[in-house]
Structures are given as C-alpha cells and as structure tokens.
Design an enzyme around this catalytic site. Structure first.
Site, PDB file in Angstrom:
ATOM      1  N   THR A  65      44.857  54.889  51.209  1.00 52.80           N
ATOM      2  CA  THR A  65      44.849  55.749  52.392  1.00 52.80           C
ATOM      3  C   THR A  65      44.975  57.191  51.928  1.00 52.80           C
ATOM      4  O   THR A  65      45.667  57.463  50.956  1.00 52.80           O
ATOM      5  CB  THR A  65      46.023  55.401  53.330  1.00 52.80           C
ATOM      6  OG1 THR A  65      46.199  56.474  54.268  1.00 52.80           O
ATOM      7  CG2 THR A  65      47.336  55.209  52.593  1.00 52.80           C
TER       8      THR A  65
ATOM      9  N   THR B 276      45.659  55.385  58.514  1.00 52.04           N
ATOM     10  CA  THR B 276      44.766  54.340  57.996  1.00 52.04           C
ATOM     11  C   THR B 276      45.626  53.154  57.563  1.00 52.04           C
ATOM     12  O   THR B 276      46.730  53.344  57.058  1.00 52.04           O
ATOM     13  CB  THR B 276      43.977  54.881  56.781  1.00 52.04           C
ATOM     14  OG1 THR B 276      43.062  55.865  57.238  1.00 52.04           O
ATOM     15  CG2 THR B 276      43.205  53.775  56.063  1.00 52.04           C
TER      16      THR B 276
ATOM     17  N   VAL C 122      31.647  59.807  57.288  1.00 54.51           N
ATOM     18  CA  VAL C 122      32.269  58.554  56.878  1.00 54.51           C
ATOM     19  C   VAL C 122      33.123  58.826  55.651  1.00 54.51           C
ATOM     20  O   VAL C 122      32.671  59.500  54.711  1.00 54.51           O
ATOM     21  CB  VAL C 122      31.201  57.473  56.572  1.00 54.51           C
ATOM     22  CG1 VAL C 122      31.853  56.199  56.053  1.00 54.51           C
ATOM     23  CG2 VAL C 122      30.394  57.154  57.832  1.00 54.51           C
ATOM     24  N   GLY C 123      34.334  58.325  55.655  1.00 54.61           N
ATOM     25  CA  GLY C 123      35.259  58.545  54.539  1.00 54.61           C
ATOM     26  C   GLY C 123      35.248  57.413  53.535  1.00 54.61           C
ATOM     27  O   GLY C 123      34.232  56.732  53.336  1.00 54.61           O
TER      28      GLY C 123
ATOM     29  N   GLY D 196      39.808  61.062  52.319  1.00 50.58           N
ATOM     30  CA  GLY D 196      38.727  60.146  51.994  1.00 50.58           C
ATOM     31  C   GLY D 196      37.786  60.623  50.903  1.00 50.58           C
ATOM     32  O   GLY D 196      37.448  59.871  49.979  1.00 50.58           O
TER      33      GLY D 196
HETATM   34  N1  GLY Z   1      41.106  57.788  54.510  1.00 47.82           N
HETATM   35  C1  GLY Z   1      40.451  57.800  55.746  1.00 47.82           C
HETATM   36  C2  GLY Z   1      39.315  58.717  55.794  1.00 47.82           C
HETATM   37  O1  GLY Z   1      39.316  59.751  55.148  1.00 47.82           O
HETATM   38  O2  GLY Z   1      38.361  58.440  56.467  1.00 47.82           O
END
Ligand code: GLY
Length: 285
Positions: free
Chosen positions: A209, A159, A188-189, A212
């Site tokens: 990052t 990310t 979705v994170g 998530g």
């Molecule tokens: N940090 C990215 C995700 O978990 O979507």
C-alpha cells in the site's frame, strides 16, 4: 505454519479511526483464518479477508473507496497464487461489489488483467453481485473529495491487502483499492500491476500500500518476495520499501514466507494491520 496477515493501508488516522481500522483488520484476518483452519487454501483465505475489508466503509476499497477528481468510483484489485504463479487483476471497475472476487475469477483463466466495463460485464456474467457505482460512495468520501478539491491536500491510506500461508505450504496475496483520493479519472496505480503491490511464488507472498507510481517503479512486491531467498520477511519488506523511497514513494508492505513467518514494514506514520495464526492473533499500526 498456517498464518494470515492483513493490512488496511498506509497513512495516518486519529485514535478513534485507528481503533475502528484495527478492529476491521482483525475481523478480516479472522475470516481468512477460519478458511485456513478448515483446510482451505491460501487463495481462498486472502480473498475472503480482502472481501471483508472491501465491505467495510473504513477502508479505501469497495464500499467507501475514495473518489476521483470528478467524483467517480474507480476500483482496482489483484490476486496471486504462489504455487503456480497464477495471477488475476482488474482495474477501473465500478459496478462489481467485490473487485477482489473478480480478480480471483481470472486466476483460472488465460487473461491476467481486465479493465473497465468489460471487466464488470465479466463479473456480472459470472454471477458476482453488481451495484450502481453510487451505492459504493459514502458521505465521508464525498466530504474528503470536497476538502481535497478546496485545499489540494491529499490524504493517504486505506488500500487493503492480505497474505497467507496454508496448511499445505501454499502462499497467496491479494490487494484492493479505490486508488488515490482526487486522482484523474483513468489513472491506475500499483494495485492491479502484478509485481508492484501484489506478488506470490513458491518463496512467499507480498501485498503493498502507498504511493502507487513509486511501487510500480520499484517493482516492490516482487522485490520483497525475491529478497526472501536470503533474508527474513521483515528485512525483505524493509528492503523493498527502501527501493520505493529511492524513487520518492512511501507506504507499507506485508510479507509471508513459505514457512509461515511474516514481516510488516512501513514508512508512513501508520499502517494498521492484523494477523492470526494457531493460538495467536494481534493487531499493529
Ligand atoms: N496504492 C494505491 C494507488 O496508488 O492507487
């Protein structure tokens, strides 16, 4: 003091990949810095830097993003402007070449968060370049998905994000991702959740990052910026990560305050990052 800091995701990489990621982060930071140096604002600088990282297949964002369990591209991005707390975020887009530019578009509209095909359609209407989603899939990510499906071992990382402070004292943050390798389609994170991994106000800006779900539950980016009331950017990033650890997550954060001081912290083996400010540039991992 003007400054831009970028990260290329928390996780692990071998020496060769780390070197490529450092170079990619530094190039992105230089592109953002060129905007700051010419008098551009922090929003334009972070969007430019994250666009460069989305275009670099080394990172999990835009071209070269990880694939969902069923082999699809699913991209998320967010941008926040510190001086008026305008925010824009998109989730589950697949046709917009640079999701961070679509998130930027929303800063000047009433809507904060858009998802799926209607978000891609808005990008197309606004003239942002559109691609077939398969054009964003790299051979490396196909291989990684196959490994994941065979072993269930989830590799982390990639990310991307940026924070900046411009010559007028304004700050901004931007973050972009393809999510987690092998995630369920539709998951979705943290990246498009304002306050979780992207946040900015008059005190500073943060981009994160990592795991998530834990960053959402810890409201990590907001927590880091709030800590700037009483501590340094380094300590603010560390405190936010402690809250992420408490809920079982790992990752990293970059933080800048309104004076242009910045901090970097991570609880993974690595988080490749780079920064540029007047007369100085550098990378770390
Ligand atoms: N940090 C990215 C995700 O978990 O979507």
């Amino acid at each position: 003091m003007r400054v831009i800091v970028v990260h290329g995701g928390a996780g692990a990489a071998d020496a060769e990949r780390e070197a490529r990621r450092r170079a990619g982060c530094l190039e992105a930071a230089r592109r953002g810095w060129a905007i700051l140096r010419q008098g551009g604002d922090a929003v334009e600088a972070v969007v430019e830097a994250v666009t460069a990282l989305e275009d670099d297949p080394e990172f999990n964002a835009g071209l070269g993003a990880v694939l969902t369990r069923d082999g699809q591209i699913q991209l998320d991005a967010a941008v926040m402007r510190g001086w008026d707390r305008a925010a824009g975020a998109v989730a589950w887009v697949a046709r917009t070449r640079n999701p961070v530019r679509l998130a930027r578009l929303l800063l000047d509209r009433e809507t904060v968060l858009m998802v799926g095909p209607p978000a891609d359609a808005l990008a197309a209407e606004a003239g942002l370049p559109q691609v077939d989603p398969t054009a964003l899939i790299t051979p490396r990510q196909r291989e990684r998905l196959a490994t994941f499906l065979a072993s269930r071992r989830v590799e982390e990382g990639g990310t991307v994000g940026a924070v900046a402070r411009d010559g007028s004292g304004g700050v901004a943050a931007a973050t972009s991702t393809g999510g987690r390798l092998g995630q369920r389609y539709g998951r979705v994170g943290d990246t498009p959740v304002i306050g979780a991994s992207t946040y900015a106000d008059q005190r500073g800006a943060a981009s994160a990052t990592g795991t998530g779900e834990a960053f959402i539950r810890a409201v990590a980016a907001f927590r880091a910026v709030s800590a700037l009331d009483h501590t340094s950017p380094d300590d603010a990033a560390t405190a936010a990560l402690a809250a992420v650890t408490e809920v079982g997550g790992r990752g990293g954060l970059i933080v800048v305050n309104a004076r242009g001081e910045f901090g970097v912290a991570f609880t993974t083996g690595q988080m490749v990052h780079a920064w540029v400010r007047e007369g100085e540039e550098g990378t770390g991992a």
